[in-house]
Design a protein around this motif. Structure first.
Motif, PDB file in Angstrom:
ATOM      1  N   ARG A 290      -7.630  18.722  12.876  1.00  0.00           N
ATOM      2  CA  ARG A 290      -8.665  19.613  13.405  1.00  0.00           C
ATOM      3  C   ARG A 290      -8.166  20.235  14.699  1.00  0.00           C
ATOM      4  N   ALA A 291      -8.683  21.430  14.995  1.00  0.00           N
ATOM      5  CA  ALA A 291      -8.374  22.117  16.245  1.00  0.00           C
ATOM      6  C   ALA A 291      -9.706  22.549  16.835  1.00  0.00           C
ATOM      7  N   GLY A 292     -10.085  21.922  17.935  1.00  0.00           N
ATOM      8  CA  GLY A 292     -11.408  22.177  18.493  1.00  0.00           C
ATOM      9  C   GLY A 292     -12.471  21.749  17.500  1.00  0.00           C
ATOM     10  N   GLU A 293     -13.359  22.669  17.140  1.00  0.00           N
ATOM     11  CA  GLU A 293     -14.422  22.363  16.191  1.00  0.00           C
ATOM     12  C   GLU A 293     -14.042  22.693  14.752  1.00  0.00           C
ATOM     13  N   GLU A 294     -12.880  23.300  14.571  1.00  0.00           N
ATOM     14  CA  GLU A 294     -12.479  23.720  13.224  1.00  0.00           C
ATOM     15  C   GLU A 294     -11.625  22.640  12.560  1.00  0.00           C
ATOM     16  N   THR A 295     -11.969  22.295  11.333  1.00  0.00           N
ATOM     17  CA  THR A 295     -11.210  21.286  10.593  1.00  0.00           C
ATOM     18  C   THR A 295     -10.304  21.955   9.569  1.00  0.00           C
ATOM     19  N   ALA A 296      -9.197  21.303   9.285  1.00  0.00           N
ATOM     20  CA  ALA A 296      -8.203  21.826   8.353  1.00  0.00           C
ATOM     21  C   ALA A 296      -8.448  21.290   6.946  1.00  0.00           C
ATOM     22  N   ASN A 297      -7.562  21.660   6.071  1.00  0.00           N
ATOM     23  CA  ASN A 297      -7.602  21.179   4.684  1.00  0.00           C
ATOM     24  C   ASN A 297      -7.439  19.669   4.639  1.00  0.00           C
ATOM     25  N   THR A 298      -7.950  19.050   3.590  1.00  0.00           N
ATOM     26  CA  THR A 298      -7.920  17.592   3.426  1.00  0.00           C
ATOM     27  C   THR A 298      -6.829  17.191   2.435  1.00  0.00           C
ATOM     28  N   LEU A 299      -6.082  16.160   2.783  1.00  0.00           N
ATOM     29  CA  LEU A 299      -5.085  15.573   1.879  1.00  0.00           C
ATOM     30  C   LEU A 299      -5.536  14.180   1.472  1.00  0.00           C
ATOM     31  N   THR A 300      -5.314  13.827   0.214  1.00  0.00           N
ATOM     32  CA  THR A 300      -5.670  12.505  -0.306  1.00  0.00           C
ATOM     33  C   THR A 300      -4.395  11.712  -0.577  1.00  0.00           C
ATOM     34  N   VAL A 301      -4.320  10.500  -0.056  1.00  0.00           N
ATOM     35  CA  VAL A 301      -3.140   9.650  -0.213  1.00  0.00           C
ATOM     36  C   VAL A 301      -3.579   8.237  -0.587  1.00  0.00           C
ATOM     37  N   THR A 302      -2.655   7.467  -1.148  1.00  0.00           N
ATOM     38  CA  THR A 302      -2.902   6.062  -1.464  1.00  0.00           C
ATOM     39  C   THR A 302      -1.845   5.215  -0.781  1.00  0.00           C
ATOM     40  N   THR A 303      -2.271   4.235  -0.015  1.00  0.00           N
ATOM     41  CA  THR A 303      -1.331   3.381   0.697  1.00  0.00           C
ATOM     42  C   THR A 303      -0.558   2.492  -0.274  1.00  0.00           C
ATOM     43  N   GLU A 304       0.612   2.064   0.171  1.00  0.00           N
ATOM     44  CA  GLU A 304       1.486   1.233  -0.658  1.00  0.00           C
ATOM     45  C   GLU A 304       1.043  -0.235  -0.617  1.00  0.00           C
ATOM     46  N   ALA A 305       1.678  -1.031  -1.455  1.00  0.00           N
ATOM     47  CA  ALA A 305       1.473  -2.481  -1.418  1.00  0.00           C
ATOM     48  C   ALA A 305       2.241  -3.077  -0.245  1.00  0.00           C
ATOM     49  N   THR A 306       1.965  -4.310   0.077  1.00  0.00           N
ATOM     50  CA  THR A 306       2.796  -5.078   0.996  1.00  0.00           C
ATOM     51  C   THR A 306       3.599  -6.080   0.171  1.00  0.00           C
ATOM     52  N   LEU A 307       4.776  -6.411   0.646  1.00  0.00           N
ATOM     53  CA  LEU A 307       5.623  -7.393  -0.037  1.00  0.00           C
ATOM     54  C   LEU A 307       5.990  -8.492   0.942  1.00  0.00           C
ATOM     55  N   ASP A 308       5.868  -9.732   0.494  1.00  0.00           N
ATOM     56  CA  ASP A 308       6.330 -10.851   1.313  1.00  0.00           C
ATOM     57  C   ASP A 308       7.849 -10.911   1.291  1.00  0.00           C
ATOM     58  N   LEU A 309       8.403 -11.490   2.323  1.00  0.00           N
ATOM     59  CA  LEU A 309       9.849 -11.673   2.397  1.00  0.00           C
ATOM     60  C   LEU A 309      10.202 -12.958   1.664  1.00  0.00           C
ATOM     61  N   PRO A 310      10.898 -12.879   0.528  1.00  0.00           N
ATOM     62  CA  PRO A 310      11.195 -14.090  -0.251  1.00  0.00           C
ATOM     63  C   PRO A 310      11.969 -15.126   0.559  1.00  0.00           C
ATOM     64  N   ASP A 311      11.528 -16.372   0.469  1.00  0.00           N
ATOM     65  CA  ASP A 311      12.234 -17.522   1.068  1.00  0.00           C
ATOM     66  C   ASP A 311      12.497 -17.342   2.563  1.00  0.00           C
ATOM     67  N   GLY A 312      11.588 -16.640   3.246  1.00  0.00           N
ATOM     68  CA  GLY A 312      11.765 -16.449   4.678  1.00  0.00           C
ATOM     69  C   GLY A 312      11.577 -17.716   5.489  1.00  0.00           C
ATOM     70  N   ASP A 313      11.059 -18.785   4.831  1.00  0.00           N
ATOM     71  CA  ASP A 313      10.909 -20.063   5.545  1.00  0.00           C
ATOM     72  C   ASP A 313      12.166 -20.914   5.452  1.00  0.00           C
ATOM     73  N   PHE A 314      13.147 -20.500   4.662  1.00  0.00           N
ATOM     74  CA  PHE A 314      14.433 -21.191   4.517  1.00  0.00           C
ATOM     75  C   PHE A 314      14.247 -22.666   4.139  1.00  0.00           C
TER      76      PHE A 314
END
Length: 538
Positions: A290-314
């Motif tokens: 947005r700029a001042g009171e004017e808003t721009a076009n809207t984009l739709t996105v989907t966030t990614e998954a999270t991944l654990d670090l395998p065997d990070g506890d050693f």
């Protein structure tokens, strides 16, 4: 004496009679046997490698890739890429070289080929990387100017109400710093872009002709793009340079827009961006500028998954003979060590330990040790890394760095304990470190390698991980050169070079001696690491 010559002539006569009778048969037998004898012993296949290369005016050390037989030199803007002079060039001893790079200058505007030969020939491709910063900024312009280096043109968008004949130039640079001249000079101040402006840019005696165009736009603010990570979304927008810019977001199913805190917003010259943290993985969001009171076009996105670090506890270990492996027998390999190489001359120097931050489970104990017999050998630094030990190369190792990983974490966390000793073993180019305290290192990188990266520690054809390589998307490291007196938490933030590039591999390495790849460190330095994990938020 006469008897000697008589005997000689007598023998010579008998020899002539023998040849006259049996000579043709001997020749025939020799021809038959000769046609059956082949030289089946192949020439040894020894790759001929560039060991070092450096050019005058480098911005950073060259990248030598022994796997692809290529080398890239990185040049400062002020260097004439068509007349590059090398001040260092070494290669495998005994090789013949097609071109002595230390004599004369070379045009690296396109790659050159240098051939190293010994038994076989190896063509090395040498290229240059020389980014040149270019910009063109008009006061109040919309968005960022588009600079097309190939077509040598600049397009700047101007709000509809502005007079193209009476604009104000803020800053301009179209050629290399300090060595280029623009004609007409583009100094800050009034500029007329009511028609295309042609500018000659001269550097190193060569002139390029650039054309600058102004286009009017009635758009006030535009949401240009968005890069969703797991718990963060990066949003990019264009607006007038002096606009009061802001960003908003919401879950796609919600009606309530949320303003992004100004501390997460940055930008200038009509180009703006923001980081939206604290989001949920695998969730659809909508974002807009947005700029001042004017808003721009809207984009739709989907966030990614999270991944654990395998065997990070050693906690997972398997003893195979005298070689400790950081995974269960028959289990999935994510981490590996240099133990197979160290075991040539002694026991494993990366082992499981009951010494942990919270007194439970196991940790990885990494030790820098002298590896050798009868006083002959070198330092072997303890290291654990994501990847695999491939094979032994003489007394050195060939490794495959990287495990497949396609999401974008923000930090690596964990615990470490370090007890260094003085560096008492050092090899080129770190001989000067002998006598100073050793240091450990932990680093993380995300890359878009197309395959695991081959690492070789053999000095004659050393190929190591380069955090500045173009395939590295994000990198972070921690170095410690003093005793911690117990476990300490650490946090390494990844610095991204691009928010849009998606990684293919993750590389994490911990080493008890930072310069262990060069067999430099202290015999007796010990590093414990445990409880490695990844963060996805800021």
């Amino acid at each position: 004496m006469y008897r000697f010559f008589d005997n000689m002539f007598s023998c010579d006569a008998r020899l002539r009679r023998f040849i006259s009778v049996f000579g043709p048969l001997c020749v025939l037998m020799a021809m038959i046997s000769g046609s059956c004898i082949r030289n089946d012993i192949p020439y040894p296949r020894i790759p001929q490698l560039i060991l070092s290369i450096a050019a005058e005016g480098e911005s950073r050390p060259a990248l030598i890739d022994s796997a692809s037989y290529s080398a890239v030199v990185y040049l400062e803007e002020q260097v004439d890429i068509r007349s590059v002079k090398f001040n260092e060039f070494s290669f495998t001893e005994g090789a013949e070289v097609s071109e002595d790079l230390l004599s004369g200058s070379y045009d690296l505007s396109s790659p050159i080929v240098v051939t190293l030969s010994k038994y076989q020939s190896y063509d090395w491709v040498i290229s240059a990387d020389q980014p040149i910063e270019r910009y063109f900024e008009i006061d109040g312009q919309f968005g960022e100017s588009v600079i097309d280096v190939v077509a040598r043109r600049v397009v700047v968008r101007i709000p509809e109400f502005e007079n193209l004949a009476d604009l104000t130039l803020v800053a301009a640079k179209l050629g290399p710093a300090d060595v280029s001249v623009m004609s007409p000079a583009l100094n800050p101040g009034k500029i007329d872009l009511s028609r295309p402006l042609v500018v000659d840019v001269t550097a190193f005696g060569r002139t390029e002709q650039w054309t600058i165009y102004a286009e009017k736009t009635d758009v006030t603010v535009q949401t240009v793009s968005a890069d969703p990570w797991s718990q963060v979304v990066w949003v990019y927008a264009s607006a007038q340079a002096y606009a009061e810019i802001g960003f908003q977001y919401k879950e796609a199913s919600s009606e309530q827009w949320i303003d992004v805190d100004s501390k997460y917003i940055s930008g200038s010259g009509g180009s703006f961006s923001c980081c939206i943290p604290h989001l949920h993985p695998l969730t659809q969001y909508q974002v807009r500028a947005r700029a001042g009171e004017e808003t721009a076009n809207t984009l739709t996105v989907t966030t990614e998954a999270t991944l654990d670090l395998p065997d990070g506890d050693f906690d997972q270990w398997w003893l195979d003979g005298k070689v400790w492996n950081p995974f269960n027998e028959g289990g999935v390999k994510f981490w590996d060590t240099g133990n197979r190489g160290a075991a040539i001359a002694g026991p494993s120097n990366v082992t499981p330990s009951d010494h942990t931050p919270d007194g439970s489970g196991r940790s990885a104990k990494l030790s820098s040790v002298f590896a050798g017999v009868f006083g002959i050998g070198k330092l072997a630094a303890g290291s654990i890394y994501t990847g695999e030990f491939v094979r032994i190369d003489g007394t050195n190792g060939i490794l495959a760095f990287g495990r497949e990983f396609n999401v974008r974490p923000t930090k690596l966390r964990g615990y470490f304990e370090y007890t260094p000793v003085t560096i008492d073993m050092a090899q080129s180019p770190y001989e000067n470190l002998k006598g100073v305290p050793d240091s450990c290192q932990i680093y993380i990188a995300l890359t878009d390698w197309t395959a695991p990266k081959e690492i070789c520690t053999t000095p004659s054809r050393r190929s190591l991980f380069d955090p500045n390589a173009p395939e590295v998307i994000a990198y972070g490291e921690m170095t410690c050169g003093k005793a911690t007196g117990g476990y300490q938490p650490f946090e390494i933030e990844l610095k991204y070079r691009s928010t849009s590039r998606r990684p293919r591999y993750i590389q994490i390495t911990a080493a008890s001696s930072k310069y262990g790849d060069y067999f430099t460190g202290g015999n007796g330095s010990v590093l414990y690491v445990d409880q490695f994990s990844l963060d996805y938020d800021y």
